[in-house]
Design a protein around this motif. Structure first.
Motif, PDB file in Angstrom:
ATOM      1  N   ASP A 101       0.848  -1.194   0.000  1.00 57.69           N
ATOM      2  CA  ASP A 101       0.000   0.000   0.000  1.00 57.69           C
ATOM      3  C   ASP A 101       0.886   1.247   0.000  1.00 57.69           C
ATOM      4  OD1 ASP A 101      -2.208   1.636   0.121  1.00 57.69           O
ATOM      5  OD2 ASP A 101      -2.463   1.461   2.278  1.00 57.69           O
ATOM      6  N   GLN A 102       1.595   1.503  -1.102  1.00 57.41           N
ATOM      7  CA  GLN A 102       2.490   2.650  -1.146  1.00 57.41           C
ATOM      8  C   GLN A 102       1.718   3.968  -1.173  1.00 57.41           C
ATOM      9  OE1 GLN A 102       6.043   1.994  -1.008  1.00 57.41           O
ATOM     10  NE2 GLN A 102       5.727   4.023  -0.158  1.00 57.41           N
ATOM     11  N   ILE A 103       0.545   3.963  -1.832  1.00 54.72           N
ATOM     12  CA  ILE A 103      -0.359   5.097  -1.767  1.00 54.72           C
ATOM     13  C   ILE A 103      -1.452   4.748  -0.775  1.00 54.72           C
ATOM     14  CG2 ILE A 103      -2.036   6.511  -3.003  1.00 54.72           C
ATOM     15  CD1 ILE A 103       0.790   7.149  -3.788  1.00 54.72           C
ATOM     16  N   ASP A 104      -1.600   5.564   0.263  1.00 56.34           N
ATOM     17  CA  ASP A 104      -2.621   5.313   1.280  1.00 56.34           C
ATOM     18  C   ASP A 104      -3.954   5.841   0.755  1.00 56.34           C
ATOM     19  OD1 ASP A 104      -3.794   4.574   3.594  1.00 56.34           O
ATOM     20  OD2 ASP A 104      -2.779   6.006   4.883  1.00 56.34           O
ATOM     21  N   GLU A 105      -4.525   6.861   1.358  1.00 58.27           N
ATOM     22  CA  GLU A 105      -5.764   7.423   0.840  1.00 58.27           C
ATOM     23  C   GLU A 105      -5.535   8.178  -0.475  1.00 58.27           C
ATOM     24  OE1 GLU A 105      -4.930   7.690   4.027  1.00 58.27           O
ATOM     25  OE2 GLU A 105      -6.619   7.049   5.255  1.00 58.27           O
ATOM     26  N   SER A 106      -6.540   8.142  -1.339  1.00 58.84           N
ATOM     27  CA  SER A 106      -6.508   8.882  -2.602  1.00 58.84           C
ATOM     28  C   SER A 106      -7.952   9.129  -3.022  1.00 58.84           C
ATOM     29  CB  SER A 106      -5.755   8.090  -3.685  1.00 58.84           C
ATOM     30  OG  SER A 106      -5.821   8.763  -4.922  1.00 58.84           O
ATOM     31  N   TYR A 107      -8.414  10.382  -2.914  1.00 55.99           N
ATOM     32  CA  TYR A 107      -9.827  10.631  -3.159  1.00 55.99           C
ATOM     33  C   TYR A 107     -10.086  12.088  -3.553  1.00 55.99           C
ATOM     34  CZ  TYR A 107      -9.657  12.409   1.669  1.00 55.99           C
ATOM     35  OH  TYR A 107      -9.335  13.091   2.805  1.00 55.99           O
ATOM     36  N   SER A 159      -1.066 -10.072  13.386  1.00 59.99           N
ATOM     37  CA  SER A 159      -1.933  -9.622  12.290  1.00 59.99           C
ATOM     38  C   SER A 159      -3.384  -9.561  12.748  1.00 59.99           C
ATOM     39  CB  SER A 159      -1.809 -10.568  11.089  1.00 59.99           C
ATOM     40  OG  SER A 159      -2.299 -11.859  11.416  1.00 59.99           O
ATOM     41  N   GLY A 160      -4.194  -8.796  12.031  1.00 57.60           N
ATOM     42  CA  GLY A 160      -5.619  -8.732  12.305  1.00 57.60           C
ATOM     43  C   GLY A 160      -6.019  -7.747  13.378  1.00 57.60           C
ATOM     44  N   TYR A 161      -5.177  -6.752  13.683  1.00 52.62           N
ATOM     45  CA  TYR A 161      -5.494  -5.809  14.741  1.00 52.62           C
ATOM     46  C   TYR A 161      -6.057  -4.488  14.213  1.00 52.62           C
ATOM     47  CZ  TYR A 161      -3.139  -8.913  17.993  1.00 52.62           C
ATOM     48  OH  TYR A 161      -2.801  -9.995  18.747  1.00 52.62           O
ATOM     49  N   PHE A 162      -5.486  -4.000  13.132  1.00 49.77           N
ATOM     50  CA  PHE A 162      -5.914  -2.702  12.623  1.00 49.77           C
ATOM     51  C   PHE A 162      -7.356  -2.761  12.109  1.00 49.77           C
ATOM     52  CE2 PHE A 162      -1.311  -2.482  12.414  1.00 49.77           C
ATOM     53  CZ  PHE A 162      -1.073  -1.226  12.951  1.00 49.77           C
ATOM     54  N   ARG A 163      -8.145  -1.746  12.487  1.00 46.79           N
ATOM     55  CA  ARG A 163      -9.544  -1.596  12.079  1.00 46.79           C
ATOM     56  C   ARG A 163     -10.411  -2.791  12.502  1.00 46.79           C
ATOM     57  NH1 ARG A 163      -6.415   1.161   8.654  1.00 46.79           N
ATOM     58  NH2 ARG A 163      -7.085   3.261   8.070  1.00 46.79           N
ATOM     59  N   ALA A 164     -10.049  -3.385  13.625  1.00 44.97           N
ATOM     60  CA  ALA A 164     -10.819  -4.484  14.216  1.00 44.97           C
ATOM     61  C   ALA A 164     -10.894  -4.257  15.718  1.00 44.97           C
ATOM     62  CB  ALA A 164     -10.172  -5.831  13.910  1.00 44.97           C
ATOM     63  N   PRO A 165     -11.957  -4.730  16.393  1.00 42.42           N
ATOM     64  CA  PRO A 165     -12.133  -4.451  17.819  1.00 42.42           C
ATOM     65  C   PRO A 165     -11.005  -4.949  18.708  1.00 42.42           C
ATOM     66  CG  PRO A 165     -14.180  -5.257  16.868  1.00 42.42           C
ATOM     67  CD  PRO A 165     -13.125  -5.436  15.824  1.00 42.42           C
ATOM     68  N   PHE A 166     -10.262  -5.981  18.270  1.00 42.18           N
ATOM     69  CA  PHE A 166      -9.169  -6.486  19.086  1.00 42.18           C
ATOM     70  C   PHE A 166      -8.010  -5.495  19.159  1.00 42.18           C
ATOM     71  CE2 PHE A 166      -6.077 -10.027  20.186  1.00 42.18           C
ATOM     72  CZ  PHE A 166      -6.676 -10.314  21.400  1.00 42.18           C
ATOM     73  N   GLY A 167      -7.960  -4.588  18.177  1.00 39.83           N
ATOM     74  CA  GLY A 167      -6.885  -3.607  18.164  1.00 39.83           C
ATOM     75  C   GLY A 167      -7.325  -2.206  18.534  1.00 39.83           C
ATOM     76  N   GLY A 168      -8.634  -1.939  18.528  1.00 32.90           N
ATOM     77  CA  GLY A 168      -9.132  -0.611  18.855  1.00 32.90           C
ATOM     78  C   GLY A 168     -10.558  -0.445  18.380  1.00 32.90           C
ATOM     79  N   THR A 169     -11.133   0.707  18.659  1.00 37.37           N
ATOM     80  CA  THR A 169     -12.539   0.928  18.342  1.00 37.37           C
ATOM     81  C   THR A 169     -12.758   1.685  17.040  1.00 37.37           C
ATOM     82  OG1 THR A 169     -12.609   2.944  19.715  1.00 37.37           O
ATOM     83  CG2 THR A 169     -13.186   0.841  20.768  1.00 37.37           C
ATOM     84  N   TYR A 170     -11.685   2.066  16.345  1.00 37.21           N
ATOM     85  CA  TYR A 170     -11.817   2.642  14.999  1.00 37.21           C
ATOM     86  C   TYR A 170     -11.827   1.472  14.016  1.00 37.21           C
ATOM     87  CZ  TYR A 170     -10.825   7.281  16.902  1.00 37.21           C
ATOM     88  OH  TYR A 170     -10.884   8.461  17.610  1.00 37.21           O
ATOM     89  N   ILE A 171     -13.008   1.097  13.528  1.00 37.85           N
ATOM     90  CA  ILE A 171     -13.154  -0.155  12.796  1.00 37.85           C
ATOM     91  C   ILE A 171     -13.813   0.055  11.439  1.00 37.85           C
ATOM     92  CG2 ILE A 171     -13.301  -1.513  14.922  1.00 37.85           C
ATOM     93  CD1 ILE A 171     -16.362  -1.588  14.462  1.00 37.85           C
ATOM     94  N   GLU A 172     -13.718  -0.971  10.598  1.00 35.47           N
ATOM     95  CA  GLU A 172     -14.420  -1.070   9.327  1.00 35.47           C
ATOM     96  C   GLU A 172     -14.919  -2.511   9.188  1.00 35.47           C
ATOM     97  OE1 GLU A 172     -15.091   1.405   7.464  1.00 35.47           O
ATOM     98  OE2 GLU A 172     -13.395   2.758   7.142  1.00 35.47           O
ATOM     99  N   PRO A 173     -16.101  -2.749   8.614  1.00 35.14           N
ATOM    100  CA  PRO A 173     -16.548  -4.134   8.432  1.00 35.14           C
ATOM    101  C   PRO A 173     -15.557  -4.906   7.563  1.00 35.14           C
ATOM    102  CG  PRO A 173     -17.899  -2.615   7.151  1.00 35.14           C
ATOM    103  CD  PRO A 173     -17.056  -1.784   8.051  1.00 35.14           C
ATOM    104  N   ALA A 174     -15.225  -6.117   8.002  1.00 36.35           N
ATOM    105  CA  ALA A 174     -14.242  -6.958   7.307  1.00 36.35           C
ATOM    106  C   ALA A 174     -12.864  -6.299   7.240  1.00 36.35           C
ATOM    107  CB  ALA A 174     -14.719  -7.324   5.901  1.00 36.35           C
ATOM    108  N   ARG A 175     -12.608  -5.311   8.114  1.00 35.09           N
ATOM    109  CA  ARG A 175     -11.310  -4.615   8.152  1.00 35.09           C
ATOM    110  C   ARG A 175     -10.955  -4.079   6.761  1.00 35.09           C
ATOM    111  NH1 ARG A 175      -7.141  -7.695   8.868  1.00 35.09           N
ATOM    112  NH2 ARG A 175      -5.908  -6.007   9.781  1.00 35.09           N
ATOM    113  N   THR A 176     -11.912  -3.487   6.054  1.00 37.01           N
ATOM    114  CA  THR A 176     -11.728  -3.150   4.643  1.00 37.01           C
ATOM    115  C   THR A 176     -10.758  -2.011   4.379  1.00 37.01           C
ATOM    116  OG1 THR A 176     -13.755  -1.821   4.815  1.00 37.01           O
ATOM    117  CG2 THR A 176     -13.946  -4.013   3.863  1.00 37.01           C
ATOM    118  N   ASN A 177     -10.274  -1.342   5.411  1.00 41.49           N
ATOM    119  CA  ASN A 177      -9.289  -0.302   5.225  1.00 41.49           C
ATOM    120  C   ASN A 177      -9.847   0.790   4.318  1.00 41.49           C
ATOM    121  OD1 ASN A 177      -6.930   1.136   5.372  1.00 41.49           O
ATOM    122  ND2 ASN A 177      -5.599  -0.526   4.770  1.00 41.49           N
ATOM    123  N   ASP A 178      -9.037   1.271   3.373  1.00 44.35           N
ATOM    124  CA  ASP A 178      -9.433   2.382   2.509  1.00 44.35           C
ATOM    125  C   ASP A 178      -9.972   1.878   1.180  1.00 44.35           C
ATOM    126  OD1 ASP A 178      -8.468   4.228   4.441  1.00 44.35           O
ATOM    127  OD2 ASP A 178      -6.438   3.874   3.723  1.00 44.35           O
TER     128      ASP A 178
END
Length: 375
Positions: A101-107, A159-178
């Motif tokens: 993911d060399q480019i993060d957000e792009s919108y 693995s599996g922590y970012f955008r999931a409840p085990f890693g914090g409360t800022y989440i996305e369904p299926a950890r879909t990221n951006d």
């Protein structure tokens, strides 16, 4: 199935109405100034000592000093058309090598009296309306501390922590990221703002047409937040939900939900946040944070506690028979050295447990200091 068709039809009708509204309000914009990009972003360099005890893998020796980095370069710009619409672009380049993911957000953004529309690879309204306690230092309500506590070789995976409840409360369904999506935010009215997102699939940086016979497609995420000052007392609250309406054969449609509340007065803040996953395989579970902070000008201090549970660990053959828990606490401080420059320190402790075969308790204690620069 009928409910799904009706949901999709309603979503398409809403999108069409928004697009039609933009077209009707548009006017020739020859006099508008062409959009120009500016450069911004942040750079973080951290130096710390961590003491890690992994009862399930005594062959490891992860205790010691380390240096870690996180840098992003942001290219941003806006222009106002003659009809009053404001059009903007935001492209974020990872400053550290990242083959995935060399480019993060792009919108792109389009905003006006009607609110704001985000189009492209960006977090959903569920994520961006979420309210959680303020943290200084590296923060534990994001998954960042995992890099100081676990590795791919520990008996509990990192693995599996970012955008999931085990890693914090800022989440996305299926950890879909951006994942690429379309998001609409209403104007804030009496402190309230509503946001809703539509993601054709879970892919980021991809123009491949979604195959609705495989994978997760037609994601819908929404959130509402409230921010208001009452005679010097600041109140912020949020509630959000997200799911995918369609999935491949034998795959459940994952659901995510999150809530948050903070109260501020004279620099003090107390609050908490909660998030949960259902029908998400090994990532099913929930987590919550409790926090307090004090901002007194150049200085700031925060104390945060995070508890998380999930039904499995990454790579679990049968997540229904495996459960993992974590408890983390962090005391952090910040000192502003100058405009956009701060020195920050975190003193933290975490304990991870799992009933998976071969996994033992992991305890990690660390002290980390660093410089954060925003520009």
């Amino acid at each position: 199935m009928k409910r799904m068709r009706h949901s999709k039809a309603a979503l398409l009708q809403t999108t069409t109405l928004v697009a039609a509204g933009l077209i009707l309000t548009a006017a020739p914009a020859e006099a508008a100034e062409k959009l120009k990009l500016s450069v911004g972003g942040y750079a973080e360099q951290w130096f710390g000592y961590t003491d890690i005890d992994d009862e399930g893998n005594q062959d490891l020796d992860l205790t010691g000093f380390d240096v870690k980095s996180d840098t992003e370069i942001h290219f941003k710009g806006t222009t106002t058309l003659d009809n009053g619409l404001e059009v903007g672009v935001n492209v974020q380049l990872e400053g550290n090598s990242d083959s995935g993911d060399q480019i993060d957000e792009s919108y792109l953004t389009v905003s006006g009296k009607f609110g704001r529309i985000d189009i492209g690879d960006e977090n959903s309204a569920l994520y961006k309306t979420h309210v959680a306690p303020t943290e200084y230092g590296i923060g534990i309500n994001s998954g960042d501390t995992v890099e100081w506590e676990l590795t791919g070789a520990t008996s509990i995976s990192d693995s599996g922590y970012f955008r999931a409840p085990f890693g914090g409360t800022y989440i996305e369904p299926a950890r879909t990221n951006d994942s690429t999506k379309l998001t609409y935010y209403t104007p804030r009215l009496e402190g309230f703002r509503l946001g809703i997102s539509y993601a054709p699939d879970t892919n980021q940086d991809s123009n491949v047409q979604p195959d609705r016979n495989s994978g997760l497609t037609d994601g819908v995420m929404g959130g509402i937040d409230f921010r208001r000052d009452f005679n010097g007392v600041g109140l912020a609250a949020s509630a959000g939900y997200g799911t995918f309406l369609q999935s491949g054969d034998g795959v459940d449609e994952p659901e995510a939900y999150a809530f948050g509340l903070t109260v501020d007065y004279a620099g003090f803040q107390v609050g908490g946040s909660y998030a949960g996953f259902t029908d998400s395989g090994a990532n099913d579970g929930d987590g919550y944070t409790l926090g307090a902070s004090y901002d007194f000008g150049e200085y700031g201090v925060s104390l945060t506690y995070l508890h998380g549970e999930r039904d499995g660990i990454a790579g679990s053959v049968d997540p229904d028979t495996v459960q993992a828990d974590r408890d983390s606490v962090a005391l952090a401080g910040r000192y502003i050295l100058g405009p956009g420059v701060s020195a920050e320190t975190t003193l933290g402790y975490s304990e991870y447990t799992s009933d998976a075969a071969g996994a033992g308790d992991i305890e990690a204690a660390y002290v980390i200091t660093g410089i954060r620069v925003t520009f």
